[in-house]
Structures are given as structure tokens and as C-alpha cells.
Enzyme design. Structure first.
Site, PDB file in Angstrom:
ATOM      1  N   PHE A   6       0.811  -1.218   0.000  1.00  0.00           N
ATOM      2  CA  PHE A   6       0.000   0.000   0.000  1.00  0.00           C
ATOM      3  C   PHE A   6       0.849   1.275   0.000  1.00  0.00           C
ATOM      4  O   PHE A   6       1.875   1.351   0.670  1.00  0.00           O
ATOM      5  CB  PHE A   6      -0.824   0.040   1.293  1.00  0.00           C
ATOM      6  CG  PHE A   6      -2.270  -0.357   1.133  1.00  0.00           C
ATOM      7  CD1 PHE A   6      -2.870  -0.487  -0.100  1.00  0.00           C
ATOM      8  CD2 PHE A   6      -3.048  -0.593   2.263  1.00  0.00           C
ATOM      9  CE1 PHE A   6      -4.205  -0.852  -0.220  1.00  0.00           C
ATOM     10  CE2 PHE A   6      -4.384  -0.959   2.156  1.00  0.00           C
ATOM     11  CZ  PHE A   6      -4.951  -1.087   0.919  1.00  0.00           C
ATOM     12  N   GLU A   7       0.381   2.278  -0.730  1.00  0.00           N
ATOM     13  CA  GLU A   7       0.945   3.638  -0.675  1.00  0.00           C
ATOM     14  C   GLU A   7       2.473   3.666  -0.815  1.00  0.00           C
ATOM     15  O   GLU A   7       3.173   4.403  -0.140  1.00  0.00           O
ATOM     16  CB  GLU A   7       0.514   4.334   0.624  1.00  0.00           C
ATOM     17  CG  GLU A   7      -0.994   4.533   0.692  1.00  0.00           C
ATOM     18  CD  GLU A   7      -1.435   5.262   1.940  1.00  0.00           C
ATOM     19  OE1 GLU A   7      -0.604   5.947   2.552  1.00  0.00           O
ATOM     20  OE2 GLU A   7      -2.616   5.150   2.298  1.00  0.00           O
ATOM     21  N   GLY A   8       2.967   2.836  -1.706  1.00  0.00           N
ATOM     22  CA  GLY A   8       4.393   2.731  -1.955  1.00  0.00           C
ATOM     23  C   GLY A   8       4.941   1.446  -1.375  1.00  0.00           C
ATOM     24  O   GLY A   8       5.022   1.293  -0.158  1.00  0.00           O
TER      25      GLY A   8
END
Length: 634
Positions: free
Chosen positions: A416-418
Site C-alpha cells: 500500500f501507498e508505496g
């Protein structure tokens, strides 16, 4: 778009200026700026009272109205639970009071996510996707007054928002975005076409933040641009509700845009600023994941403690056996560090005096990796019961501890998110920024000899002043950081090691110059060392703070901090050694040969149970041929 062009797009989107100090940036430069984090920042009385009041309401709601087993079984958060969260203000935690929100600080927002996520990670994902990366955060930072008045009151009370960037063939390389936003001839709006993948909250969202590429034309600078889009606009189809290993209640989908008209006043910022808006939003938005990782660590530690005390083998509780005791020690000490890093970074965000882009990214990276290890250790401590589902345990009369679910739910945080790998590159770019800035034209293949010579003189001046500072420091003084008592030796280690890390980075820069950006194994270890040093610093400052605020905890806080620092120091020493003694080169060669098919014989003797289909689904624009599964919660 080739690699070089993609890097240029990413570089243009990053925030290049350092207008405020950064503890993380200084640490990578060999300077322990303890004054930036100590004394431990604290919330003011008003923020504390407001935050504690909401936490009491949220705790009561989650305890009385949320059944995590039902969410896991049905793979959906009941609508009445979502409406109840709206009623207590959970969707407006980060929205200012003037727009109908609660206006909580980052510290208490994260504590609320930690609490809600401990009951159901799917609820944590719902709330954080809505506020950390959905409409409220980018509008708060980049929206016009008119946009805030139009959208934020809705987000605070009745409207769920989602963030749409990823596409079937676009992940962490946003320069490849294919969704287009073509300006209308009269200039009144844009027409969106394209497909977005993994749209968390997208299935139930009322408002969307959409990243789309505006073609360059006369009067339009073009580039990836951010828009607020109504979720029920004509031409939007949610084509699939995706299902995952964990987070079974998450409302994540595939969203198609076909000739969707968006008014020009819904554009956030200028054309071409979409990626910058996304990256800036994530600077603090990433802290939602460490919040839920910390909650998972707390829960796992409790379950492991209670079980390891109850379960007896070979005449004594399993927790008294050294192999299990080591696991319990790791879980408890690391959970203390998770909370120390989370609270410190959150409070730094609230103070708004420091640039926390590195600290927030490290918190996301380190917390997601450590929480996963903690959950894995819980499963191991629980043995066969750790592998058994909570429903099965309960059906045969035992306590339904969802250890295996915790492991499945936490796994996504490393993506998630990178992803961990992308976060390594992101942090490494910021960590070596000073070196790249002074090197400039020296490592630019397009620069001429005159420019390179001028850059060399500038770099020489910088390093002449900087390198001598890496030779000696407070870490070599036996009485340095004495106010931290027994923990002072760990801070001396941090100071010495930060200088050692900076020297290694300088040597690598000298050796590989522009090629350093491709030494991803080396850069990942640089980042991981920095993350551990930040964690040690945070935990020592937190223990000192806890001892002052709660004298009855002083001894136990110091015990947890001391053991954590000892464990982290061993990891650091291993990483430092592996910087120069590793298998990175032969690993790369073997991977190239594997991709070229040299080892296909290795795969003989098995069958492929996957269903047929392309590796990446088509994302060609056009009308949808599928049923719309969009399900707004009214």
C-alpha cells in the site's frame, strides 16, 4: 516513455526545496540533531481534550456496534456501521471545524485509526483512504476556498471519498498514466476517459480524486492533473469489486471513465501538478498505515503474552522457554518502538516546524515491515492455533483469536501507498539529495566539460567543509547524552553510526557517481540503517518522556527501550556489513538469466492451477460492457 523520461517526470514532481529542518535528512548527513525531536513534542491542552473526547466516543461505538467476525465472514462492513461512524464524526476527523469536521490533530487522528483498525482493519482502511489520501487532504493543502466550501462539509458528514491513481499497467511509475482529461472546446471543463485499478473506497465512494493526463495544447500546459469527480457522474462504471488475501471488508474496485465531463472548477491546482499534489498529500497521509501497524503490534503482544502464560509444555509455560521468550521480547520491544515512532512523527506533523517527508516515509516503511514480523511471530507462538481461523477455534469451544487474519490483513501494508522497494528508492533519493545537488553537472551525461568543471569546484567546497565533521562527534564522548541515563549509550551509537553511514554514502557516491541510483541493494541498506537509527532515537526520546510524564512507568519504559535498541543495533551492524559484502551483483546476473529463460528446466514437474487470461487486463478507453457495482451508502 523510457526510463530516463520517467525519472525526469518523477523528479519534477518531488518537492525539491528544504525550507524547514528535517531530523531524518540530518541523520543521513551524519548529524544527530536531537534538538529537533527532544524534548518530545506534546499536544496542547485543547487538542488533547478534543482528541480524548472523540476517542471515548469511538471506543464505545466500536465496542458496542462493530462485530469484526461479521465483517470477516461477510467481506463487507455493514451499512449501519458506516452510517454510525458518520454520525459520530469519524469521517471528518481531519477536516477543520469550520467545514463541519472535528479538526483533530494528526496525533489523535492516528490514535483513532489505531483504535478502529484494531477492531477491524477494513474500517481503518475505509476511514484512512477517505481522509488521508481522499478528497479532504488534497483540498486542505491545495484546494481553493470555494472547493473547500463545496466538498469538505459533505466529506465530514455524508460523503465517502476515494483516491484514483493506479491503473492496470501503472503502479509506482505515474508518468505512464493513460487516463486522459481532454479540455472542452469552450474551456468550461474536461472529459475523462480511462480505467483505474485498486480504487480503495471506490465501490462506495460519493466523491473521487482522480489523476488524469491533460494533453498539451495551446493554452494548456498539460501533464498529470488532479480533479474532484462526483462518484455517480454519467459515464462512470465500477466494473468489479476486488477481493484480497486480507482486508476482506475493503470496498476496492475497478473504475472505468467514459466521456465523463468534469467542470473546470473541480480541478485541484494547476494542470500538470497532479503528481506533486499526490506526493505532498502522502507526506502525512502515509502515517495512517503506521497507526494501524502499531495497533496490530499492541494486539499481537497482548495475545502472545496471555497465551504464552497459559500454555504449558515440558513443565512450564511456553513463554518461559528461551526460544519463545525471544519472540515475546521482540514483539513487546518493537511494539513500543512502533508507537514511539508513530507518536513522534505525528506530533512533528502537528507542530509544523519540521519537514517530515523522510520521517513519514520511514515510519511507513519500517512499521509495515516490523508489524508483519510481529504478526508472523504471533502465529508461531500460537502454533497450530495460530494457523487456525478464529471462527474454527470458536466453533470447537476455544477463544477465537484471529492470528492468521492479522497476518493476512497486515501483508498489504508492505505494498500500500508505496511498496517497500519503492519506499527504499523514495527515501534514498531524499537521503542523497545533498550529494546529488552538489554533484549536479558532474553526473549529468548531457552536461559539457565546462559545466562539469564548474560543478566539480562547487562540490569540492562542499565536501571540504562537510567531510571533516564526519570524523569525530559526541558519540565518542563517554558522558554524552547523560540526561538519558542508561539509554545514553544507544544515542551515542546513533551519533557514531550516522557519521559512519554518511561516510559510506559519500564513498559510494565517489565510486559510482551517477550510477549510484541503480545500486538499489546498496541504497536499500542505507535507508534501512537510517530507519533503525531513527527508531532508536525515537524510542529513547519516548522512554525519557514516559519516565517524566508517568514516573510509575519509568523503569518499564527504559527496559523496553533498552532491549529494543540492543536488537536494532544488531540489525544495523548486519546491514552495514552487507553494504560492501553481499551478493547483489551475482543476484542481478542470475535474475537476468532467469528472465532470459536459461533456467526454465527448473520449473519442470508441476502444473499451473491459475485461470487463463492476460497478465495485465486491457485498459483501453471506451464504454463499459459490465454491470455497474457502485454501491453508495446513503
Amino acid at each position: 516513455m523510457d526510463e530516463r523520461q520517467a525519472r525526469k517526470v518523477a523528479e519534477a514532481a518531488r518537492e525539491s526545496d528544504w525550507r524547514r529542518p528535517s531530523f531524518g535528512k540530518e541523520l543521513f548527513l551524519g548529524r544527530l540533531r536531537l534538538d529537533l525531536i527532544h524534548p518530545h513534542p506534546r499536544p496542547d491542552d485543547a487538542a488533547r481534550e478534543k482528541g480524548e473526547s472523540f476517542l471515548r466516543r469511538l471506543r464505545a461505538f466500536c465496542a458496542e456496534k462493530v462485530d469484526s467476525a461479521v465483517i470477516e465472514r461477510d467481506a463487507q462492513i455493514p451499512d449501519e456501521v458506516v452510517r454510525g461512524l458518520m454520525e459520530i464524526g469519524a469521517f471528518g476527523m481531519k477536516i477543520d471545524e469550520e467545514y463541519g469536521g472535528l479538526g483533530l490533530s494528526q496525533l489523535y487522528y492516528n490514535r483513532a485509526l489505531m483504535l478502529a483498525g484494531s477492531v477491524s482493519p477494513a474500517i481503518g482502511a475505509l476511514l484512512s483512504a477517505h481522509q488521508s489520501i481522499g478528497v479532504p487532504q488534497p483540498l486542505k493543502q491545495f484546494g481553493t476556498d470555494e472547493q473547500k466550501r463545496r466538498f469538505l462539509p459533505r466529506c465530514a458528514t455524508t460523503a465517502i471519498s476515494a483516491f484514483l491513481l493506479t491503473e492496470p499497467d501503472v503502479g509506482s511509475d505515474p508518468a505512464r498514466v493513460r487516463t486522459t482529461a481532454v479540455p472542452t472546446e469552450d474551456g468550461s471543463g474536461y472529459v475523462l476517459d480511462g480505467v483505474k485499478l485498486w480504487t480503495t473506497n471506490g465501490v462506495v465512494a460519493d466523491l473521487l480524486v482522480v489523476m488524469a493526463k491533460v494533453p498539451r495544447s495551446e493554452g494548456h500546459r498539460g501533464g498529470v492533473t488532479a480533479f474532484v469527480v462526483e462518484g455517480d457522474a454519467e459515464g462512470i462504471t465500477v466494473e468489479n469489486r476486488n477481493a484480497f488475501m486480507g482486508l476482506r471488508g475493503i470496498e476496492n474496485g475497478v473504475t472505468r471513465f467514459h466521456q465523463v465531463r468534469v467542470p473546470a472548477e473541480n480541478r485541484i491546482g494547476r494542470e500538470g501538478e497532479g503528481l506533486k499534489i499526490a506526493l505532498t498529500t502522502l507526506n502525512t497521509g502515509r502515517l495512517s498505515l503506521p497507526a494501524m501497524c502499531t495497533g496490530a503490534g499492541k494486539y499481537a503482544t497482548r495475545m502472545a503474552r496471555e497465551w504464552a502464560r497459559e500454555r504449558v509444555q515440558w513443565g512450564k509455560p511456553v513463554g518461559r522457554h528461551e526460544e519463545v521468550a525471544k519472540k515475546l521480547s521482540f514483539m513487546a520491544a518493537t511494539t513500543y518502538a512502533l508507537e514511539a515512532m508513530l507518536d513522534l512523527t505525528s506530533q512533528l506533523a502537528d507542530d509544523d516546524r519540521n519537514d517530515i517527508r523522510i520521517e513519514a516515509a520511514i515510519a511507513k516503511l519500517w512499521s509495515s515491515e516490523m508489524a508483519w514480523l510481529i504478526a508472523d511471530e504471533l502465529v508461531q507462538v500460537r502454533g497450530g492455533r495460530g494457523y487456525e481461523t478464529a471462527a474454527s477455534l470458536a466453533a470447537r469451544g476455544e477463544r477465537g483469536v484471529p492470528a492468521e487474519q492479522l497476518l493476512r490483513d497486515l501483508r498489504i501494508n508492505r505494498i500500500f501507498e508505496g511498496s517497500t522497494e519503492v519506499m527504499h528508492l523514495f527515501i534514498a533519493r531524499e537521503a542523497v539529495d545533498a550529494h546529488l545537488s552538489v554533484a549536479g553537472d558532474i553526473i549529468d551525461p548531457d552536461a559539457d566539460n565546462r559545466a562539469k568543471a564548474k560543478a566539480a569546484v562547487s562540490a569540492g567546497r562542499f565536501y571540504a567543509g562537510w567531510l571533516p565533521t564526519l570524523m569525530v562527534g559526541e558519540g565518542q564522548l563517554p558522558n554524552a547524552f547523560g540526561e538519558f541515563g542508561p539509554l545514553a549509550r544507544h544515542l551515542r551509537f546513533v551519533e557514531r553510526t550516522s557519521r559512519r553511514l554518511a561516510r559510506s554514502t559519500f564513498y559510494a557516491m565517489s565510486r559510482w557517481q551517477g550510477g549510484l541510483e541503480r545500486k538499489q541493494g546498496f541504497l536499500a541498506r542505507v535507508v534501512d540503517v537510517g530507519a533503525e537509527l531513527f527508531a532508536i532515537s525515537a524510542v529513547c526520546v519516548r522512554a525519557h518522556h514516559d519516565g517524566a510524564e508517568h514516573p510509575e512507568r519509568r523503569r518499564s519504559a527504559h527496559e523496553l527501550a533498552d532491549v529494543f535498541a540492543r536488537q536494532a543495533r544488531l540489525r544495523v551492524e548486519g546491514l552495514l556489513h552487507a553494504m560492501w559484502d553481499n551478493t547483489d551483483e551475482v543476484d542481478g546476473l542470475l535474475a537476468d538469466r532467469l528472465l532470459d529463460g536459461r533456467y526454465e528446466w527448473l520449473e519442470d514437474g508441476v502444473l499451473d492451477p491459475s485461470t487463463p487470461g492476460p497478465w495485465i487486463a486491457s485498459s483501453e478507453p471506451g464504454p463499459s460492457a459490465r454491470e455497474n457495482v457502485h454501491r453508495p451508502i446513503r
